[in-house]
Design an enzyme around this catalytic site. Structure first.
Site, PDB file in Angstrom:
ATOM      1  N   HIS A 147       4.690  12.645   5.658  1.00 53.16           N
ATOM      2  CA  HIS A 147       5.421  11.689   4.807  1.00 53.16           C
ATOM      3  C   HIS A 147       5.436  10.274   5.372  1.00 53.16           C
ATOM      4  O   HIS A 147       5.866   9.338   4.701  1.00 53.16           O
ATOM      5  CB  HIS A 147       6.877  12.140   4.623  1.00 53.16           C
ATOM      6  CG  HIS A 147       7.039  13.581   4.284  1.00 53.16           C
ATOM      7  ND1 HIS A 147       7.988  14.388   4.859  1.00 53.16           N
ATOM      8  CD2 HIS A 147       6.355  14.378   3.431  1.00 53.16           C
ATOM      9  CE1 HIS A 147       7.893  15.617   4.375  1.00 53.16           C
ATOM     10  NE2 HIS A 147       6.902  15.640   3.517  1.00 53.16           N
ATOM     11  N   TRP A 152       1.909  28.104   5.911  1.00 49.62           N
ATOM     12  CA  TRP A 152       2.795  27.274   5.110  1.00 49.62           C
ATOM     13  C   TRP A 152       2.258  27.405   3.675  1.00 49.62           C
ATOM     14  O   TRP A 152       1.250  26.776   3.329  1.00 49.62           O
ATOM     15  CB  TRP A 152       2.669  25.811   5.541  1.00 49.62           C
ATOM     16  CG  TRP A 152       3.574  25.251   6.577  1.00 49.62           C
ATOM     17  CD1 TRP A 152       4.378  24.140   6.437  1.00 49.62           C
ATOM     18  CD2 TRP A 152       3.775  25.663   7.943  1.00 49.62           C
ATOM     19  NE1 TRP A 152       5.036  23.868   7.618  1.00 49.62           N
ATOM     20  CE2 TRP A 152       4.701  24.791   8.552  1.00 49.62           C
ATOM     21  CE3 TRP A 152       3.270  26.724   8.720  1.00 49.62           C
ATOM     22  CZ2 TRP A 152       5.119  24.907   9.887  1.00 49.62           C
ATOM     23  CZ3 TRP A 152       3.692  26.849  10.042  1.00 49.62           C
ATOM     24  CH2 TRP A 152       4.610  25.967  10.605  1.00 49.62           C
ATOM     25  N   TYR A 209       2.244  26.564   0.185  1.00 46.90           N
ATOM     26  CA  TYR A 209       2.810  25.539  -0.690  1.00 46.90           C
ATOM     27  C   TYR A 209       2.071  25.484  -2.012  1.00 46.90           C
ATOM     28  O   TYR A 209       0.913  25.074  -2.056  1.00 46.90           O
ATOM     29  CB  TYR A 209       2.680  24.167  -0.025  1.00 46.90           C
ATOM     30  CG  TYR A 209       3.621  23.897   1.119  1.00 46.90           C
ATOM     31  CD1 TYR A 209       4.761  24.660   1.325  1.00 46.90           C
ATOM     32  CD2 TYR A 209       3.369  22.847   1.993  1.00 46.90           C
ATOM     33  CE1 TYR A 209       5.626  24.384   2.379  1.00 46.90           C
ATOM     34  CE2 TYR A 209       4.230  22.559   3.038  1.00 46.90           C
ATOM     35  CZ  TYR A 209       5.355  23.339   3.233  1.00 46.90           C
ATOM     36  OH  TYR A 209       6.204  23.060   4.268  1.00 46.90           O
ATOM     37  N   GLY A 266      13.389  22.118   3.555  1.00 44.64           N
ATOM     38  CA  GLY A 266      12.900  21.082   2.637  1.00 44.64           C
ATOM     39  C   GLY A 266      13.653  19.775   2.800  1.00 44.64           C
ATOM     40  O   GLY A 266      14.207  19.486   3.871  1.00 44.64           O
ATOM     41  N   GLY A 326      14.032  21.163   9.340  1.00 43.78           N
ATOM     42  CA  GLY A 326      13.754  19.935  10.060  1.00 43.78           C
ATOM     43  C   GLY A 326      14.645  18.791   9.613  1.00 43.78           C
ATOM     44  O   GLY A 326      15.668  18.507  10.243  1.00 43.78           O
ATOM     45  N   ARG A 327      14.259  18.180   8.481  1.00 44.48           N
ATOM     46  CA  ARG A 327      15.001  16.988   8.066  1.00 44.48           C
ATOM     47  C   ARG A 327      16.492  17.241   7.885  1.00 44.48           C
ATOM     48  O   ARG A 327      17.310  16.390   8.172  1.00 44.48           O
ATOM     49  CB  ARG A 327      14.388  16.436   6.773  1.00 44.48           C
ATOM     50  CG  ARG A 327      13.090  15.714   7.040  1.00 44.48           C
ATOM     51  CD  ARG A 327      12.381  15.392   5.752  1.00 44.48           C
ATOM     52  NE  ARG A 327      11.786  16.589   5.172  1.00 44.48           N
ATOM     53  CZ  ARG A 327      11.242  16.669   3.950  1.00 44.48           C
ATOM     54  NH1 ARG A 327      11.250  15.586   3.188  1.00 44.48           N
ATOM     55  NH2 ARG A 327      10.723  17.786   3.506  1.00 44.48           N
ATOM     56  N   ASP A 364      10.546   8.919   6.930  1.00 48.40           N
ATOM     57  CA  ASP A 364      11.484  10.018   7.108  1.00 48.40           C
ATOM     58  C   ASP A 364      12.431   9.799   8.295  1.00 48.40           C
ATOM     59  O   ASP A 364      13.446  10.489   8.411  1.00 48.40           O
ATOM     60  CB  ASP A 364      10.731  11.346   7.329  1.00 48.40           C
ATOM     61  CG  ASP A 364      10.425  12.049   6.014  1.00 48.40           C
ATOM     62  OD1 ASP A 364      10.520  11.401   4.958  1.00 48.40           O
ATOM     63  OD2 ASP A 364      10.076  13.245   6.049  1.00 48.40           O
ATOM     64  N   ASP A 391       6.313  17.652  11.571  1.00 48.42           N
ATOM     65  CA  ASP A 391       5.041  17.163  11.054  1.00 48.42           C
ATOM     66  C   ASP A 391       5.272  16.104   9.976  1.00 48.42           C
ATOM     67  O   ASP A 391       4.337  15.651   9.325  1.00 48.42           O
ATOM     68  CB  ASP A 391       4.190  18.315  10.503  1.00 48.42           C
ATOM     69  CG  ASP A 391       4.924  19.134   9.447  1.00 48.42           C
ATOM     70  OD1 ASP A 391       6.102  18.866   9.179  1.00 48.42           O
ATOM     71  OD2 ASP A 391       4.307  20.050   8.878  1.00 48.42           O
ATOM     72  N   LYS A 400       5.601  30.803   5.408  1.00 47.44           N
ATOM     73  CA  LYS A 400       6.713  29.884   5.223  1.00 47.44           C
ATOM     74  C   LYS A 400       6.722  29.453   3.774  1.00 47.44           C
ATOM     75  O   LYS A 400       5.695  28.979   3.259  1.00 47.44           O
ATOM     76  CB  LYS A 400       6.499  28.654   6.099  1.00 47.44           C
ATOM     77  CG  LYS A 400       7.574  27.600   5.931  1.00 47.44           C
ATOM     78  CD  LYS A 400       7.070  26.218   6.325  1.00 47.44           C
ATOM     79  CE  LYS A 400       8.159  25.184   6.124  1.00 47.44           C
ATOM     80  NZ  LYS A 400       7.649  23.828   5.971  1.00 47.44           N
TER      81      LYS A 400
END
Lengths: 329, 329, 329, 329, 329
Positions: free
Chosen positions: A77, A196, A198, A275, A301-302, A81, A72, A232
């Protein structure tokens, strides 16, 4: 006069009846509480149980743990990314990675799901991320608006939905209202709901920031109280003690912090997020600590796809190694 | 012309007819008003009466008084409230306490209810708290958003619902609007509605704060005017006289204040909250004064479970002793 | 081509047809306009007419005038209003007063109606006040949120509903939107709609305040334009001329002002409110001037019940004396 | 493979088919565009056409032009507007004037329509003004809230509805949202929709004010783009050039300006408003210029009824004289 | 005990079953990802596919590219845009141009569509622009309110709908909420959804402005993630590097920028907008670069019709020349 009989009845016979009920209530001993969050111990509707089973035992590590690939970031972002690994700009990269890396599921929004599921249908479960936003405006009063609903998830064959709740945002009334609709629809359709959680907004910034132990711990509990099936969170940073409320100003180790967060989530399955990309060994250490604490799985992910395909798969293999060490019946 | 006959009729015969009606109306003497708030005297639908009976006479002290265990602090204040007694972080602790301490009911939100009711179903009645919020942003324009609805309460077998109304908040239009929906649904489903009547917001702060006699007294009346079946208030502090409006600047004893608050709630059953943990003897004194004033019961959370299980049960026993002295038919 | 025939038709014959219609229209002479607001002259649905008849001719003075007892002060101002006469804190005091004082109706909210109607059902008609608010926050952008709806009024056997419209509030868009829903529902259910037309908000404060002749006159017309069946206003103060717009800066007597306000309300029945307690003779003078101006009735609360029962009844008798002098067929 | 046939088909035969379609499309010559806005040339549903026909040819001048009497000033400006002619405070004055002055229609809100239509039903068509507001708060973020809906108009036998759109208000999102609902309902019920297109708000003030040529021209086009059947504008003031955007800073005559505004409204019928009372000759000159430019009609209120009945009728006669010179088939 | 069998089953047989599933999943090799956005490769419902086919192959260039004529400037910018070519003030000008210039479609709002489609029905496809706003207030918190819905588009025979999304506006929660409704309705009715993805608002202004490479790139991806079928963007300006976030501060050529934007849109068809009128050769160069990058087509309004009819057609011919060089199967 009409109330009288009830009254008479109560004084003459009710005492005994109530006593009998109380005796019965106490004569049945309480079972020891269930420990852990294994699927079989959780109170879940059949629909949620079926779909969670597919995620936990029918895909990925398939040992009761989870490895989720989130995509996502293009919305959250922007395309920036994907600059570190331009191949990853094409969502096909992540879908392929999810299959080849034996992920439990891929988590993304309705646009990419509709455009890319054809080739991957059935090969990797879908977690449909329902809300999202750009990071262009600041997060002072952050709220993540819906871009899809639970019926979209059903239609697309998803096995869970994701909802971003900005814990502590000054806009929590509208965030909660939106969440309530999602929770209710998920219940009606037997769709597992992953929050999620946050911490975000001016008040969080003023109380130590979004990744303090305080903030993450509160976020985990909030998701549980609001009825999430899974939550999460980002890995907590107990060393960030400036401005956090008591009793979080004491010293805690990373392991102590993640242990507490898992307990705060109680019977809500917990995913720890990778993260922003950081050093591999540090990331793997966090993963190990999370699983040691009793987390159900990881959502990376990243840290995975901001590198070439082969390097991505190598890092995934290291994550899989960790997960195999924490099976849950 | 068409109005004429009505007109003729009115001048010729209406006078007598109205006189007759008036005579009838006055010849039926008014009964002395019902005193107290005993269940049998209240105007309630069958559904609400059945459920309130279970709370008042079918559980806990079972003598028409109530002892309620609240567990919404994890959402309202975060996990920090559980640090004094880490065992209490697991909601199982409070459920077990509610059963073993012979509470009338446990009051909590939909997340914990769904996750923990399986073992305790039937052993302790449920009051489903419908709304809640984190305390991360300030309370200047506080409103407590819904996280569940009355149908959730029915589905979960609850015997009442709880709604936090922030009396005096500048956001009262949206708070009242949300409340109206809940009140209407509760009426339709025969579900008793308990209003957590909490003075809150900038205007309350400017008029003496949230626990002054003025603020608590106004809150109790507001809940009654808005149709609550029961109201939960904090114990009033008549000694906080700075900035409160007249006539609350005069001197009142604690007993005088709680007496007035109970009368302001009139036919709305009233629960007094323990609030933050304080000295045991002071808390028990407040409990006694509340019951002496005519309150229906007590709702004590942190004062009970922010200590070990055995100590908790000991304190509960002291509360039970008080309640047994104030039976209500 | 398809339009042509119409065109031909129009030029050849339409002129004559239209002429014929016009001749007919003008040959029927217009009746002299109805004067006054007697029930029989008003355009009303059957349901509204039946219920208004009960208020005007079937209860209280029963001569086409109204005497209404309001009891919303507990919500609007808090229990402080009852300190001058502590007996009045118990709503039973006002219900009993309404019956014994031969009031046309009692006006209050859903909470007190549900809790106290059992003993008084049928003895005094109910006007259900649908919205209300605390006076804790300031009135800069005042709006009075709904706490009940017209179906509640039907369910409770009410003969009218009351809605507070804050005329001139900067929040008028949301106030009007809420009002529209109520007006529409009242129309559908044949329920008379009484608008409490209260000038309020920063702009009113800047233009001479809430009880100037300007403000009250505008409020009366607003209620009429928005479709109220009856409007409640405070007595205008033409002597408050500072900051009011032209042409209200000229000198007007109290009688001239209330005369104008009644005419501004045109075919909307008008109630004049007693407001805060003031000297008895001054209040009675206002009442006389109001009725002289053509008002339909009076709505007096605090001026009546902020004293002992006997004194209350004595003051009511004086009001009744005035009303008997202004019968309306 | 499944896509292949389509692909083959396209390369082998599609080209010819598309060519054939294109040839057909171009071989049918385009008709010359319809000029003017005569009813027969407009795209309208049957219901809208019937009702507009009644306004244009079945009432008033009955020659395709319109003369409308507005009576919303009591709400929009308060009773102050009636001080110059106190008789006009009674809405009966304007209804009678509308009949005797042979107006095409009277335009007012639901309250006055319900209270005064009985005597005038059928004698003069009704345009129900759906929204409105007081002018007590300033117009910085003006929006005109609904006080009635299109179904009210149908119920009352109206031939059109009026909606005030505050063109350029910073609150345009909520204004447009409200308008969309009205437009949709008007379409569904075949009710002509007349937009009172009023430039208003801080941004308009900063760009030359509400009656500049720029503002009025933009307002006319906005109404057309949003689907109005008719638009009401104030007469533009091209001499107000300070702060207006280019190209409106050039010099334009009054006639040039109103010509342009009529063209900007394109196929939307256009009414020119009289606005505040001004000198008679100046008003009649504006009326002539408007009709010369192609306007469909005039909507004159205060300029007519802020004087005695006889003078009102005399001025109306002068307006009728103008309209008879601009028949539209 | 009830869970036990499941547990036994899992340990004894589940391992093998899961293995079998995994083997199957991996034995089916992944196809090479589809490249490009040709219609046949896209995942689309039948309804969307039919309508897109008409736009891409049944009208205009008919070779899989698009040339769209937008006419929403009258609402978005006011009549000022038509001063350079006064003939263009009459929407008939653009409709005629769309037919004679062999455009793929004309894009405009509900008002002009309803008023002008009669003559052009079938001759040029319609893209109904659903939302829009005036440019009178500033764009700090821009949101474009709906003026029509997808059912209007169906009713009018449109082949697609257009929605303006202000990417990055601080009002994105309400923008997304409105968008969600449109996307859902478009899905239900099989109507292609084209997102006008416009970076706008204070945060965009602070990060380099609305036409930087950063802003346009993010906008393209946002539309794709939110489920648009097609996205319209302005041509990116990579030379605007002040204040843009990393990694957009590096040097990029125009071609590199538009290449990246097309890839960010991935399987979302992309239209490049002409924007404000500029030099012809520069505009044609942008058009060529866009098509070279893989865009599906061009949407050119003011650059075309802000000149006489003949000159307009000449410029259109140059655009058509470019499009014929980029056929897409």
């Amino acid at each position: 006069m009409t109330e009288r009989p009830v009254d008479d009845y109560k004084t003459s016979r009710k005492g005994k009846r109530v006593k009998a009920i109380e005796t019965k209530r106490k004569s049945q001993p309480l079972r020891a509480p269930e420990t852990g969050s294994a699927l079989q111990n959780l109170s879940l509707s059949h629909g949620k149980r079926v779909r969670l089973w597919r995620l936990l035992y029918g895909s990925g590590p398939a040992n009761g743990t989870l490895l989720v690939l989130p995509l996502d970031q293009g919305l959250e972002h922007g395309p920036a990314d994907f600059f570190p690994n331009p191949e990853a700009l094409d969502p096909d990269f992540q879908f392929r990675l999810a299959v080849e890396g034996n992920y439990s599921a891929i988590a993304l929004g309705v646009g990419l799901a509709e455009k890319y599921m054809r080739e991957y249908a059935g090969r990797v479960p879908l977690i449909l991320k329902l809300n999202g936003k750009t990071n262009i405006p600041d997060d002072e009063e952050a709220v993540s608006p819906l871009a899809a609903d639970v019926e979209d998830a059903v239609r697309l064959g998803a096995d869970a939905v994701g909802y971003t709740l900005y814990v502590g945002t000054p806009a929590q009334p509208s965030d909660f209202a939106q969440y309530l609709r999602v929770r209710d629809e998920a219940r009606r359709l037997g769709m597992p709901l992953i929050v999620w959680a946050y911490p975000r907004g001016t008040a969080i910034d003023a109380k130590g920031g979004k990744d303090s132990f305080y903030a993450v711990d509160y976020a985990a509990r909030t998701a549980s109280e609001l009825g999430a099936d899974m939550v999460k969170v980002n890995f907590p940073h107990p060393e960030k003690r400036t401005d956090v409320p008591e009793p979080y100003r004491a010293e805690f180790s990373a392991q102590q912090a993640i242990d507490a967060v898992v307990r705060s989530a109680n019977r809500t399955l917990l995913l720890v997020s990778g993260g922003e990309r950081a050093g591999d060994e540090a990331m793997l250490e966090k993963a190990r600590e999370s699983m040691e604490a009793g987390a159900t799985g990881l959502i990376f992910g990243r840290n995975v796809w901001q590198r070439s395909r082969d390097e991505s798969l190598r890092f995934v293999a290291a994550l899989q190694d960790i997960l195999t060490k924490y099976p849950s019946a």
